[in-house]
Design a protein around this motif. Structure first.
Motif, PDB file in Angstrom:
ATOM      1  N   UNK A 230      -2.142   5.060   3.813  1.00 53.23           N
ATOM      2  CA  UNK A 230      -0.996   4.192   3.761  1.00 53.23           C
ATOM      3  C   UNK A 230      -0.051   4.593   4.843  1.00 53.23           C
TER       4      UNK A 230
ATOM      5  N   UNK B 109      14.405  -6.565 -17.958  1.00 52.89           N
ATOM      6  CA  UNK B 109      13.508  -7.252 -17.116  1.00 52.89           C
ATOM      7  C   UNK B 109      13.628  -7.227 -15.719  1.00 52.89           C
ATOM      8  N   UNK B 110      14.981  -7.673 -15.416  1.00 53.94           N
ATOM      9  CA  UNK B 110      15.194  -7.550 -13.819  1.00 53.94           C
ATOM     10  C   UNK B 110      15.682  -6.289 -13.397  1.00 53.94           C
ATOM     11  N   UNK B 111      15.381  -5.340 -13.782  1.00 58.25           N
ATOM     12  CA  UNK B 111      15.733  -3.923 -13.223  1.00 58.25           C
ATOM     13  C   UNK B 111      15.037  -4.210 -11.732  1.00 58.25           C
ATOM     14  N   UNK B 112      15.736  -3.355 -11.063  1.00 54.91           N
ATOM     15  CA  UNK B 112      15.208  -3.338  -9.305  1.00 54.91           C
ATOM     16  C   UNK B 112      14.228  -2.401  -9.443  1.00 54.91           C
ATOM     17  N   UNK B 113      13.778  -1.511 -10.332  1.00 53.01           N
ATOM     18  CA  UNK B 113      12.595  -0.800 -10.228  1.00 53.01           C
ATOM     19  C   UNK B 113      13.113   0.481  -9.680  1.00 53.01           C
ATOM     20  N   UNK B 114      14.171   0.899  -9.545  1.00 48.53           N
ATOM     21  CA  UNK B 114      14.648   2.483  -8.912  1.00 48.53           C
ATOM     22  C   UNK B 114      15.692   2.718  -9.693  1.00 48.53           C
TER      23      UNK B 114
ATOM     24  N   UNK C 193       7.030  13.294  -2.296  1.00 52.74           N
ATOM     25  CA  UNK C 193       6.412  11.898  -3.217  1.00 52.74           C
ATOM     26  C   UNK C 193       5.556  12.531  -4.013  1.00 52.74           C
TER      27      UNK C 193
ATOM     28  N   UNK D  70      12.612 -11.428  -5.411  1.00 55.77           N
ATOM     29  CA  UNK D  70      13.700 -10.493  -5.791  1.00 55.77           C
ATOM     30  C   UNK D  70      14.382 -10.228  -4.566  1.00 55.77           C
TER      31      UNK D  70
ATOM     32  N   UNK E  45       8.707   2.181  -6.843  1.00 56.68           N
ATOM     33  CA  UNK E  45       8.647   0.820  -7.635  1.00 56.68           C
ATOM     34  C   UNK E  45       9.575   0.086  -7.224  1.00 56.68           C
ATOM     35  N   UNK E  46      10.399   0.261  -6.041  1.00 54.79           N
ATOM     36  CA  UNK E  46      11.836  -0.681  -5.931  1.00 54.79           C
ATOM     37  C   UNK E  46      11.146  -1.946  -5.412  1.00 54.79           C
ATOM     38  N   UNK E  47      11.678  -2.769  -6.228  1.00 57.54           N
ATOM     39  CA  UNK E  47      11.106  -4.306  -5.897  1.00 57.54           C
ATOM     40  C   UNK E  47      11.538  -4.927  -4.620  1.00 57.54           C
TER      41      UNK E  47
ATOM     42  N   UNK F 228      -4.911   8.452  -0.167  1.00 58.42           N
ATOM     43  CA  UNK F 228      -4.242   7.164  -0.349  1.00 58.42           C
ATOM     44  C   UNK F 228      -2.930   7.295   0.659  1.00 58.42           C
ATOM     45  N   UNK F 229      -2.350   8.687   0.520  1.00 59.61           N
ATOM     46  CA  UNK F 229      -0.956   8.765   1.290  1.00 59.61           C
ATOM     47  C   UNK F 229      -1.208   8.654   2.835  1.00 59.61           C
TER      48      UNK F 229
ATOM     49  N   UNK G 134      -5.142  11.916  -3.619  1.00 60.23           N
ATOM     50  CA  UNK G 134      -3.752  11.737  -3.658  1.00 60.23           C
ATOM     51  C   UNK G 134      -3.402  11.571  -1.925  1.00 60.23           C
TER      52      UNK G 134
ATOM     53  N   UNK H  88       0.916  -1.115   0.121  1.00 59.10           N
ATOM     54  CA  UNK H  88       0.000  -0.028  -0.007  1.00 59.10           C
ATOM     55  C   UNK H  88       0.901   1.219  -0.097  1.00 59.10           C
ATOM     56  N   UNK H  89       1.918   1.178   0.736  1.00 58.31           N
ATOM     57  CA  UNK H  89       2.981   2.523   0.897  1.00 58.31           C
ATOM     58  C   UNK H  89       3.613   2.540  -0.518  1.00 58.31           C
TER      59      UNK H  89
ATOM     60  N   UNK I 202      14.251  10.457 -12.530  1.00 61.46           N
ATOM     61  CA  UNK I 202      13.134  11.591 -11.936  1.00 61.46           C
ATOM     62  C   UNK I 202      13.610  12.788 -12.289  1.00 61.46           C
TER      63      UNK I 202
ATOM     64  N   UNK J 158       9.614   3.977 -16.061  1.00 65.39           N
ATOM     65  CA  UNK J 158       9.280   2.728 -15.611  1.00 65.39           C
ATOM     66  C   UNK J 158       9.113   1.875 -16.630  1.00 65.39           C
TER      67      UNK J 158
ATOM     68  N   UNK K 200       8.185  -5.371  -2.383  1.00 64.81           N
ATOM     69  CA  UNK K 200       7.091  -6.062  -2.794  1.00 64.81           C
ATOM     70  C   UNK K 200       7.369  -7.343  -3.379  1.00 64.81           C
TER      71      UNK K 200
ATOM     72  N   UNK L 266       1.210   4.291  -2.984  1.00 61.70           N
ATOM     73  CA  UNK L 266       0.594   5.523  -2.539  1.00 61.70           C
ATOM     74  C   UNK L 266       1.801   6.415  -2.823  1.00 61.70           C
ATOM     75  N   UNK L 267       3.125   5.982  -2.781  1.00 62.81           N
ATOM     76  CA  UNK L 267       4.236   7.252  -3.171  1.00 62.81           C
ATOM     77  C   UNK L 267       4.829   6.783  -4.533  1.00 62.81           C
ATOM     78  N   UNK L 268       4.443   5.743  -5.223  1.00 63.45           N
ATOM     79  CA  UNK L 268       4.702   5.376  -6.530  1.00 63.45           C
ATOM     80  C   UNK L 268       6.213   4.989  -6.252  1.00 63.45           C
TER      81      UNK L 268
ATOM     82  N   UNK M  84       6.130  12.372  -8.779  1.00 62.09           N
ATOM     83  CA  UNK M  84       5.510  11.452  -9.657  1.00 62.09           C
ATOM     84  C   UNK M  84       6.045  11.901 -11.153  1.00 62.09           C
TER      85      UNK M  84
END
Lengths: 186, 184
Positions: free
Chosen positions: B42, B94-99, B73, A76, A67-69, B38-39, B35, A59-60, B104, B86, A72, A63-65, B77
């Motif tokens: 959470x 495909x194995x990106x750590x997402x960050x 935060x 990984x 995406x660091x795996x 949700x914030x 927004x 959820x967090x 940004x 992203x 979640x 909420x803050x977008x 966005x």
């Protein structure tokens, strides 16, 4: 009267959870003002207890977008980063800090500033205790400044976020705290 | 035999980065109630100052407020009118750590050092005013401080502090954050 931190850390996790002092909406709506004169060195703030689950972490992240795996994606986290589980976000912890200071200074004080470090990896299943303790106080420009030691400990007493904070409380016979907040000149 | 001092990590090129600022960035969208819902849910902060209009009017702020740190935060966005980093990061790997590979807005130029290991050294937040619903948020990053320290083995390392100021359309500073990292 808050449960003292040292006493909490001698309790079983479920007993710690039962001592949670996080206020609900009505508690925040009706909270009375703490004045500078009410506070003494060594006083402890209420303890906010958290039991993060994977759902809270998801959820967090959403909420803050973020995406660091590692927050979640358990596969990984375990197999790529070699973490013990998915990890509680540092960004969530550091967002709890101003909330915690806001709640304590409501309705007319000011949660001015905080600094802290992130230590220890927190994972779902941990019981987390947000805590604060008054270390000193002083008056300046007709405002009451309170210095705090703050942190977030696990049920095992591991400090995951040692820090300090400065908040401002009104004096009983003083003027309102300026808003937007203007710190006094040094 | 005289022991030679290790070379400094705080080279003139590194020192020159102190005070360097990034672009001023206007965040996409405005502070909005959805927004914030949700914030704050959470965050687990049920404060009615965030959602109860009638009660908010009775407070010293006279209106709904938003958590100051929320704008840090909200401001990062990803704009819908730019290429989505992203999607790009995972198409490329495909194995990106997402960050790590996700760009940004408003980022600072890298500090020119061959110290590559990055560790979190701490965070600071200063709060000056609460954002209001409808506020447009601006922010700017800068390197506010770079210091050299010596490790236990005498090897120099750097503590790099990035400061970010957030303000609204009326130029009211909402909060200032500082994030320090150790570069070894």
């Amino acid at each position: 009267m808050t449960t003292m931190l040292d006493d909490l850390l001698n309790m079983e996790p479920e007993e710690i959870w039962r001592r949670n002092e996080r206020p609900d909406a009505d508690g925040l709506r009706d909270k009375g003002q703490i004045y500078y004169e009410d506070v003494n060195e060594g006083d402890e703030l209420p303890k906010y207890i958290y039991k993060p689950t994977p759902t809270h972490l998801f959820r967090w992240s959403a909420a803050i977008e973020n995406f660091h795996r590692i927050h979640y994606d358990l596969d990984f986290g375990l197999n790529h980063d070699r973490n013990p589980s998915i990890l509680v976000h540092g960004s969530w912890k550091q967002s709890v800090v101003p909330q915690y200071l806001k709640d304590w200074t409501l309705p007319n004080g000011w949660p001015w500033k905080a600094r802290f470090e992130h230590r220890a990896m927190l994972v779902p299943g941990d019981i987390l205790i947000m805590w604060g303790r008054v270390t000193s106080k002083y008056e300046k420009s007709q405002m009451g400044f309170i210095e705090l030691e703050i942190g977030m400990k696990t049920q095992d007493g591991i400090e995951s976020m040692p820090g300090t904070a400065t908040v401002v409380l009104p004096l009983k016979d003083g003027p309102p705290i300026p808003y937007p907040f203007v710190p006094p000149a040094d | 035999m005289t022991q030679q001092a290790p070379p400094t990590a705080l080279t003139p090129e590194v020192q020159a980065m102190i005070g360097v600022s990034g672009d001023i960035v206007e965040s996409w969208g405005v502070v909005d109630g959805e927004y914030m819902r949700r914030f704050t849910q959470a965050l687990m902060d049920p404060d009615p100052r965030y959602w109860d209009d009638d009660f908010a009017k009775s407070t010293r702020y006279g209106e709904l407020i938003a958590p100051p740190i929320m704008v840090s935060y909200l401001a990062s966005r990803i704009r819908p009118d730019m290429d989505d980093p992203i999607t790009a990061a995972f198409e490329e790997n495909p194995e990106s750590d997402g960050i790590g590979s996700v760009a940004r807005p408003g980022e600072l130029p890298p500090v020119p050092t061959n110290l590559v290991r990055v560790l979190n050294a701490g965070n600071e937040i200063e709060v000056y005013a609460y954002p209001s619903i409808g506020d447009t948020i601006f922010f700017q990053n800068s390197y506010s401080d770079i210091r050299e320290r010596l490790g236990r083995d005498g090897t120099p390392f750097l503590i790099i502090t990035r400061e970010t100021r957030y303000w609204n359309q009326d130029d009211v500073t909402l909060c200032i954050t500082r994030a320090s990292t150790i570069r070894r």
